[in-house]
Scaffold this active site. Structure first.
Site, short mmCIF file in Angstrom:
data_model
loop_
_atom_site.label_atom_id
_atom_site.label_comp_id
_atom_site.label_asym_id
_atom_site.label_seq_id
_atom_site.Cartn_x
_atom_site.Cartn_y
_atom_site.Cartn_z
N ARG A 321 0.83 -1.21 0.00
CA ARG A 321 0.00 0.00 0.00
C ARG A 321 0.87 1.26 0.00
O ARG A 321 0.49 2.28 -0.57
CB ARG A 321 -0.98 -0.01 1.18
N GLU A 724 -9.52 5.90 7.31
CA GLU A 724 -8.10 6.20 7.19
C GLU A 724 -7.74 7.51 6.49
O GLU A 724 -6.81 8.20 6.91
CB GLU A 724 -7.40 5.04 6.46
#
Lengths: 774, 480
Positions: A321, A724
């Site tokens: 990621r 997030e």
């Protein structure tokens, strides 16, 4: 008919209602695992951690421990009936209790279960352990030198970065380091295991991933998954730290419970929690960039070296990621991103809000500022010129087409509403006059990919019952850690069934109700569980429509759900009454719902695909003032414009945006993890590890949700994930500090500032710039 | 040992399992009140915040404290209120609870009971609402979810329009109840003397006892190091140690004066000292931590001593009936070693009152502004006449194994013009005075560099330059 409902239901989708447990929070009635009434004769576990970073255990003498007052049971690696591994990816590198080899300072060696916690605490000290030291690798630099990795390198590449950089009119390179972050959930790790028949066990656990806890507890016990039930009503904060990290304590408690036939509780105190559980990965990012005179990036090369710690844990997906977010919101024509997953003799790092994304973004935001300083331009100009385009300049380094970018529009609006340009001019003028205190400002964007990048995880289940009095019981695989997921999903069900929210009982996540769930992570909780619960509600609704059509002898198309009642042709009946009739007619009033995210795929071999269903966007402007004599600073004003699509609950979403921002700010400013030369964590309590407090909140803080664009994809009610992405808005604080520092050398150079920007690092960057100044 | 107190409005009489049983354990394990949470067990997160009510003459005074590091003995004669006590008689929420719901002040909810109790203490004491005061009142309540905005909003909602609550209604009853239980029962392992002579007598008889004032340090010996302490002599009831007495030339500050009580007394005299006090600990810590404890524990990073040394404080020690005075800096001999004999305790600090021509500046440097231990603290007390340094006292914390004066640097400046050149010449002398260490709070190099910069900052703030010199404390500068 009587009991026709009000004109609209309470708690529909989009209503800014409070968290479902708000009343229980403020009265102390909300029960966390450690608050549950303890079963009779409950045992208490305390764990002894290793006092070496890397060593062989030469001898372990527990004789005095076993005979200490109150001690009922002592467990070592030899006492594990099943597999001594709790790796979330089954890598067999993450022992429950270490056997012969200690891999980090604090690694659990044995645990004691005693009548009281005090007894257990006293007993663990009586062990005699001797070690044979082994060479320890304690940081990323050493790991790279030794080529010590937990997993193979990965690379994303698009075009020919090397040639593009070489051919570019301007070239720069640099190295940037940033620290990790402790989750500092206020409730530490805790599990209560209650033994059941047949050697089964029921575990009340503070975890974001009940299924993983269940599977790994079963594996440790050497039993099938159906022998273990995991239940989670709520966590006192998670932030990623209770995804893979909850298993160990659950497994130890379960092992004691099964072995002794007594309930067993394992609760880590703050110091053990911070020493024994993983954190956000710290990185070293090496970069080279080639760009033109306008600051447009021609080619870029990143080498991201992440500290995984002693085991793989989730580091593979996290480092992936980070690579996927090395572009942030910027189009990179020619890009190469290489990722090292470094193995060190430190605690195994793990998921933390953003899951590598923040680390990747920090790298390119550093590069953008470097370009701006080199060209003597406002960094915002460089950001804007590099934004993803529409229909063109829209392919990511992993070859996904960005179809939904609103970053340019969002930033334009924020730039205007925050008065960014005029403030920048005023600040520069003020800085020219002010000797000691310098101000800085920065606007940074966020583009965050939504979906688990491991595609199969993008599935969710729900279970919905309507009891024959019309009350509803809702269950799904998502867990509640404060983010308001339970309330949002309940709002989705209320909306679908057109009943008041109060009729829906929110219930604890339970592996016996919804199996094979994914972690509540990757910001996906509402997206996936909302859809799954909606699917279950639609199923029940269809059955009720079918029944109503038969009962009232009208066409199904003539049955509609109105607030708290149903209209069938010309007749109206309350929801409760219809349910009762349906029950008497033997209609099933229980349904499951399932959802899998569409469109996503990713091929690791070619490093290409569409790992994300969509992107969430945001932008922030931060302003700071820095004391150039001490390196101290304050964040004086922050403006945020954030994208949650069409919000399911604006109050909860705003809470996520503000809270995420402050948490990100902590990571980049005051939160510093310090290990000593022996590999001991020296910052293992709030006395030494400083998360933001109330007075650190910017006194002028303006937060808005964007209202001009809904989710282009068919997400739940066209909302967007919010867990997030806001954390990364705090990169603006770091860049604003850098901007203030840059002023001491007339904004000609990029300050050498690593994160976190402690006063010490800030002062060092100021002094280094002053020495450079002609 | 029997401790009598009110739990909410219910009289309790308990026998603690040990003199160091904490209030938090007592609540959760013995009373089964689980609303109060353990977040850190060291007084730094505030999840365990409870409120103590006590008689102050014929009035009630309320203090938020961290129950994790308070011993049960400290409850004697007091009213203990936890989050479970706050609902109104009709079952509705207390105004501070209602405000927290309305402002979306809770997410995970784990820190919430502590925040509610901090707000409740403010509410009971009739605190005014302003953003800075509320941020300060809540700085000892860590929240990892909300980012604090909704919590501060809740404070505003609750405190702006204060209404009578159930505790107002039962005030007289509470006062009467506290008056009737105000008794104590010393035993061999726990003493709570009421006067300095009594303390002196008990300590002389038990010189091996551990003295506990606020417990903000000793509490951690128990919760973190799991030490068994006995006997314990609690100082919080020694009334004559809790006075600030003013003479024409001096202030005599009793060793038992809490920082919460000292702060307003210092603010008009030395604003910088007051700000140091505000920042050295949260409201919960300041409510119990004492100036005497801050001195007696001999910490090299205590914030009170360097300020007091720079101000020219004298320490008064007592053993039995014998008093002894010495300059405060002489009390600190070496790391972990102070000039204190067996059976001797810190009784008071004499501080000379402000005199014409003197300026005082203090700078606390830490990673976080509020509720953080200093990397270093510089305190400067300078007398300038006609542009010349007539006299000065400089002391630092965090720069040596003890709080220590910068004698060589002082000598380099005494009698010199108060000028940039003199400062530049004096800064290298700091290296002679201090050889700081590197630890998790800062490196030796940073400490050394900033020590010099703080001297320069003091100069800038006491000379004629018109420049903002601070990022906090309203950019304070100017003379005085």
């Amino acid at each position: 008919m009587a009991d026709i409902g009000t004109a609209c239901i309470s708690g529909s989708v989009g209503a800014a209602i409070a968290h479902d447990s708000a009343h229980k929070h403020v009265t102390g009635e909300a029960l966390y695992v450690d608050d549950l009434p303890e079963p009779a004769r409950c045992l208490h576990l305390v764990i002894r951690g290793a006092e070496r970073a890397h060593a062989r255990i030469r001898s372990l003498d527990l004789a005095r421990v076993r005979t200490a007052p109150g001690v009922c049971c002592v467990l070592t690696a030899a006492d594990i009936p099943g597999v001594n591994d709790i790796s979330p990816i089954h890598a067999h590198d993450d022992p429950l209790l270490c056997g012969d080899e200690v891999m980090f300072w604090g690694q659990p060696i044995f645990c004691v279960a005693a009548e009281t916690r005090a007894d257990a605490l006293a007993a663990i000290k009586l062990a005699e352990i001797s070690y044979e030291d082994l060479p320890a690798i304690l940081d990323i630099d050493e790991a790279i030198r030794a080529k010590s990795y937990v997993l193979d390198d990965q690379r994303l590449s698009k075009g020919d970065a090397g040639s593009a950089i070489a051919a570019a009119p301007h070239r720069l390179s640099g190295r940037f380091r940033h620290g990790g972050q402790d989750h500092f959930y206020l409730e530490g790790q805790v599990s209560l295991a209650v033994p059941a028949e047949d050697g089964d066990v029921h575990v009340y656990c503070s975890t974001q991933h009940p299924t993983e806890v269940q599977m790994n507890v079963a594996q440790v016990l050497g039993r099938p998954a159906n022998a273990v039930t995991v239940e989670v009503r709520r966590m006192g904060g998670g932030f990623g730290g209770k995804e893979s990290q909850a298993t160990q304590w659950a497994a130890l408690a379960a092992l004691v419970a099964v072995k002794t036939g007594r309930a067993a509780k394992c609760r880590l105190d703050r110091d053990d929690d911070m020493v024994m559980t993983g954190k956000r990965h710290d990185f070293i990012i090496d970069w080279q960039v080639g760009f033109d005179a306008d600051g447009r990036i021609r080619g870029i090369d990143f080498v991201q070296s992440a500290r995984a710690g002693f085991s793989a844990d989730l580091s593979g997906a996290i480092a992936d990621r980070a690579m996927f977010h090395a572009d942030n919101a910027y189009y990179l024509d020619h890009a190469s991103i290489l990722s090292h997953r470094c193995k060190t003799n430190t605690v195994s790092n793990t998921a933390f809000r953003g899951f590598g994304g923040p680390q990747g973004m920090l790298g390119i935001e550093e590069v953008i500022d470097a370009i701006a300083r080199h060209l003597q331009r406002d960094p915002l100009d460089i950001r804007q010129i590099n934004f993803y385009g529409h229909g063109t300049r829209n392919v990511t380094p992993y070859h996904m087409v960005v179809e939904d970018s609103i970053v340019d529009e969002l930033v334009r609006r924020l730039e205007a509403s925050s008065d960014y340009r005029a403030r920048r001019v005023a600040i520069a003028a003020e800085n020219a006059k002010s000797m000691v205190v310098k101000r800085g400002i920065a606007l940074t964007p966020v583009k965050f990919g939504i979906s688990f990048t491991t595609s199969f995880l993008n599935q969710a289940g729900a279970l919905l019952h309507i009891y024959n009095d019309g009350s509803v019981h809702l269950n799904h695989g998502g867990t509640e850690m404060g983010q308001g997921l339970f309330q949002k999903v309940a709002q989705v069900v209320a909306q679908e069934l057109q009943i008041d929210l109060e009729r829906i009982k929110i219930s604890a996540t339970h592996t016996g109700k919804v199996p094979n769930t994914s972690a509540t992570a990757a910001s996906s909780g509402s997206d996936m569980n909302g859809k799954a619960a909606q699917a279950a509600a639609v199923t029940l609704k269809e059955r009720l429509v079918d029944f109503a059509a038969r009962h009232f002898q009208v066409a199904q198309s003539d049955v509609s759900f109105l607030p708290n009642h149903i209209r069938a042709g010309k007749q109206e009946i309350s929801f409760d009454a219809l349910v009762k009739l349906a029950y008497l007619d033997r209609v099933s009033l229980s349904a499951t719902g399932f959802y899998k995210t569409p469109k996503i795929h990713y091929d690791r071999n070619t490093a290409s695909g569409r790992p994300f269903y969509y992107f969430a966007y945001g932008a922030a402007v931060s302003e700071v003032m820095v004391d150039t004599l001490t390196g101290e600073y304050r964040v004086t004003r922050v403006d945020i414009l954030h994208d949650v699509g069409r919000s399911l609950n604006p109050a909860i979403d705003l809470g996520q945006v503000e809270g995420g921002f402050i948490q990100g700010m902590g990571w980049l400013t005051s939160e510093e993890l310090c290990w000593d030369e022996k590999g001991r964590l020296r910052t293992h309590a709030p006395s030494t590890y400083k998360i933001p407090t109330a007075s650190d909140r910017p006194p002028d803080f303006r937060v808005q949700l964007q209202d001009f664009a809904e989710n282009r994809e068919e997400s739940i009610h066209r909302s967007k994930a919010v867990g997030e992405p806001p954390l990364m808005l705090a990169i603006s604080v770091f860049r604003a500090i850098s901007d203030a520092i840059a002023s001491v050398a007339d904004y000609r150079h990029l300050p050498a500032l690593d994160a976190p920007a402690t006063p010490e690092r800030v002062l060092a960057a100021i002094d280094a710039l002053r020495e450079r100044r002609p | 040992m029997t401790i009598r107190y009110l739990l909410g409005h219910e009289p309790k009489s308990v026998e603690p399992s040990s003199p160091t049983e904490t209030v938090l354990d007592h609540l959760r394990l013995a009373c089964h009140r689980t609303g109060t949470k353990e977040g850190c067990a060291e007084g730094d997160c505030g999840a365990c915040t409870v409120v103590l009510g006590e008689l102050d003459g014929d009035q009630l005074r309320y203090r938020a404290v961290n129950s994790c590091i308070q011993f049960v003995g400290s409850l004697d004669g007091k009213q203990l209120m936890t989050v479970e006590d706050l609902r109104q008689p009709d079952g509705s929420l207390h105004p501070v609870q209602q405000a927290m719901v309305e402002a979306h002040g809770s997410q995970c909810g784990f820190c919430t009971p502590g925040i509610v109790m901090s707000l409740f203490a403010q509410y009971r004491n009739g605190a005014d609402w302003n953003a800075a005061a509320m941020a300060d009142a809540l700085a000892g309540n860590l929240c990892r979810c909300t980012g604090y905005g909704p919590v501060l909003k809740a404070a505003q909602l609750a405190l702006k329009e204060r209404r009578a609550d159930a505790f107002d209604v039962r005030k007289e009853e509470t006062i009467a109840a506290l008056q009737s239980i105000a008794a104590r029962d010393d035993t061999l392992n726990y003493f709570a003397p009421r006067s300095a002579p009594e303390l002196a007598e008990i300590y002389a008889a038990h010189p091996q006892a551990t003295l506990v004032a606020g417990g903000t340090d000793v509490g951690l010996w128990v919760t973190k190091q799991h030490r068994q302490l006995a006997p314990v002599i609690a100082l919080s009831n020694v009334a004559d140690l809790q006075e600030i007495v003013e003479t024409p030339t001096h202030l005599t500050i009793g060793a038992g004066v809490t920082y919460a009580d000292l702060l307003p007394a210092m603010a008009p005299l030395w604003p910088d000292f007051a700000e140091v006090i505000r920042r050295l600990g949260s409201a919960q810590i300041r409510n119990v931590a004492t100036i005497g404890g801050n001195i007696a524990n001999g910490s090299p990073i205590g914030d009170g001593p360097p300020c007091l040394i720079a101000l020219g404080a004298t320490l008064v020690l007592r053993a039995g009936k014998t008093h002894r005075a010495l300059p405060l800096e002489d009390f600190f001999i070496a790391y972990g070693k102070q000039d204190r004999q067996a059976g001797e305790f810190v009784e008071a600090v004499h501080v000379p009152k402000p005199q014409a021509g003197w300026s005082f500046r203090a700078y606390k440097i830490s990673k976080r502004f509020d509720q953080d231990i200093s990397a270093l603290l510089g305190a400067f007390h300078v007398k300038i006449e006609n542009g010349v340094v007539v006299d000065l006292r400089i002391a630092f914390g965090g720069m040596a194994a003890v709080p220590k004066r910068a004698l060589r640097t002082e000598a380099a400046l005494r009698g010199k013009p108060w000028s940039e050149a003199s400062i530049a010449a004096a800064i290298p002398m700091l290296v002679e005075d201090y050889q700081p260490i590197t630890d998790m709070r800062a490196s030796a190099a940073y400490r050394a560099k900033v020590a010099g910069n703080l001297l320069r900052k003091c100069y800038l703030e006491t000379s004629d330059a018109e420049d903002t010199t601070r990022v906090t404390f309203a950019g304070r500068r100017g003379h005085g």
